[in-house]
Write a protein that holds these residues in place. Structure first.
Motif, short mmCIF file in Angstrom:
data_model
loop_
_atom_site.label_atom_id
_atom_site.label_comp_id
_atom_site.label_asym_id
_atom_site.label_seq_id
_atom_site.Cartn_x
_atom_site.Cartn_y
_atom_site.Cartn_z
N ASN A 1 0.89 9.29 -5.84
CA ASN A 1 1.16 10.70 -5.52
C ASN A 1 2.29 11.26 -6.39
O ASN A 1 2.26 12.44 -6.78
CB ASN A 1 1.50 10.84 -4.04
CG ASN A 1 0.28 10.64 -3.15
OD1 ASN A 1 -0.83 10.99 -3.53
ND2 ASN A 1 0.48 10.09 -1.97
N ALA B 1 -1.70 8.37 2.28
CA ALA B 1 -2.99 8.55 1.60
C ALA B 1 -2.76 9.14 0.22
O ALA B 1 -1.82 9.92 0.00
CB ALA B 1 -3.90 9.46 2.41
N ALA B 2 -3.62 8.74 -0.72
CA ALA B 2 -3.61 9.30 -2.08
C ALA B 2 -5.05 9.52 -2.49
O ALA B 2 -5.91 8.67 -2.26
CB ALA B 2 -2.91 8.35 -3.05
N THR C 1 2.45 1.79 -3.50
CA THR C 1 1.42 2.12 -4.48
C THR C 1 0.88 3.52 -4.23
O THR C 1 0.68 4.31 -5.18
CB THR C 1 0.29 1.09 -4.42
OG1 THR C 1 0.82 -0.23 -4.57
CG2 THR C 1 -0.73 1.33 -5.51
N THR C 2 0.67 3.87 -2.97
CA THR C 2 0.21 5.21 -2.62
C THR C 2 1.24 6.26 -3.03
O THR C 2 0.91 7.30 -3.61
CB THR C 2 -0.06 5.30 -1.11
OG1 THR C 2 -1.07 4.36 -0.75
CG2 THR C 2 -0.51 6.70 -0.71
N MET D 1 -6.78 6.78 -4.48
CA MET D 1 -7.01 5.45 -3.89
C MET D 1 -7.89 5.56 -2.66
O MET D 1 -7.76 6.51 -1.89
CB MET D 1 -5.66 4.83 -3.47
CG MET D 1 -4.71 4.55 -4.60
SD MET D 1 -3.06 4.07 -3.97
CE MET D 1 -3.49 2.70 -2.87
N ARG E 1 0.83 -1.21 0.00
CA ARG E 1 0.00 0.00 0.00
C ARG E 1 0.86 1.26 0.00
O ARG E 1 0.57 2.23 -0.70
CB ARG E 1 -0.93 0.02 1.22
CG ARG E 1 -2.18 -0.83 1.08
CD ARG E 1 -3.24 -0.38 2.08
NE ARG E 1 -3.69 0.96 1.79
CZ ARG E 1 -4.80 1.25 1.09
NH1 ARG E 1 -5.56 0.27 0.62
NH2 ARG E 1 -5.15 2.50 0.87
#
Length: 305
Positions: free
Chosen positions: A153, A219-220, A148-149, A223, A145
């Motif tokens: 970004n 956080a993105a 990927t986040t 997503m 995660r």
């Protein structure tokens, strides 16, 4: 693409800084050897290794995040020669970005997040404590995660683009449920165990590199948050007890980044699957500024010849 975006600028700046630090280390070591005839200290080798590994990870994750390779090479060369670099100075023309190469692996990782999160909820419904491998699974999902986040970004993906690529949280949940369709309890356990045993060492380094470039890993906008995906999966899987505790992504990501420093590495995770012994000195005793990146399994391995 003519100028770097703010996230690209952050990654390129970090890459330049690590390259410049490595160049300064080599100059320092050459001076030390000229003055004393001795090799650098063990602390020098550790410092060199840490910066070289992070520089390599930064280059890899920058390319994975769509930063033009010509810019990566340009900044690498500026740092390696001790030349100052600023985002507003002249750059080489940006080579075209292969978006299939960039977005294809990213979409694969999104699908893996959906699958692993669904598998974990199904596993918790069958066995709340999840037994052996729980820590490794939480680590791997957090690393997946985080990387990927960070890439989302770095690419500057917003909510609209995320929706176009992967749909909303309900779509993520639907995909996760589809993975479980027709699986027996034993098959769920087997897939969960495979996820727990996956080697995420390279992704751990990439997440650490993005973190050092101040790219948000928590956080993105493209997503759904982990807790929102868990809730959506809970609605889609009525038998899953979503009120049971789920791993806190922030804590798990922090643990994963600690692991990248070598202090907490789960037994199931190998940071480097093919460690090599690299000496940053040429055969004639001169320092070589074009040396390959040292890759060791531990800070001390391979430093003494």
């Amino acid at each position: 693409m003519r100028i770097p975006t703010p996230p690209q600028r952050q990654v390129l700046t970090a890459l330049h800084d690590h390259s410049a630090h490595l160049a300064a280390l080599l100059t320092e070591a050459a001076r030390h050897r000229s003055d004393t005839g001795e090799r650098p200290s063990q602390s020098w080798y550790r410092d060199y290794q840490e910066h070289a590994i992070l520089r390599e990870a930064l280059e890899q994750v920058a390319a994975a995040g769509g930063v033009p390779r010509s810019w990566i090479a340009h900044v690498h060369e500026h740092g390696s020669t001790g030349t100052p670099w600023h985002a507003d100075i002249a750059r080489r023309p940006a080579d075209p970005v292969d978006w299939d190469r960039v977005l294809g692996p990213l979409c694969t990782d999104v699908a893996r997040i959906q699958e692993w999160t669904a598998l974990d909820l199904a596993r918790r419904a069958d066995r709340p404590d999840r037994g052996f491998g729980a820590a490794a699974f939480d680590h791997n999902l957090a690393v997946l995660r985080a990387r990927t986040t960070g890439l989302a970004n770095l690419l500057g993906l917003d909510a609209e683009l995320g929706e176009q690529l992967w749909g909303g949280v309900d779509d993520w949940a639907h995909t996760g449920v589809a993975v479980l369709d027709g699986l027996s309890a034993e098959q769920v356990i087997d897939r969960w165990n495979a996820a727990a045993c996956t080697d995420t060492g390279a992704y751990t380094l990439h997440a650490s590199a993005l973190h050092c470039a101040a790219i948000d890993l928590d956080a993105a906008t493209a997503m759904p948050a982990h807790e929102h995906l868990v809730a959506a999966l809970g609605h889609a899987l009525p038998s899953v007890q979503t009120q049971r505790e789920t791993p806190a992504p922030g804590d798990a990501i922090a643990s994963a980044l600690t692991a990248a420093d070598g202090s907490e590495i789960p037994a199931e995770t190998a940071l480097f699957s093919q460690p090599t012994d690299v000496d940053p000195w040429g055969a004639n005793g001169d320092s070589d500024r074009d040396i390959p990146i040292p890759v060791f399994a531990s800070p001390a391995e391979g430093l003494e010849r």
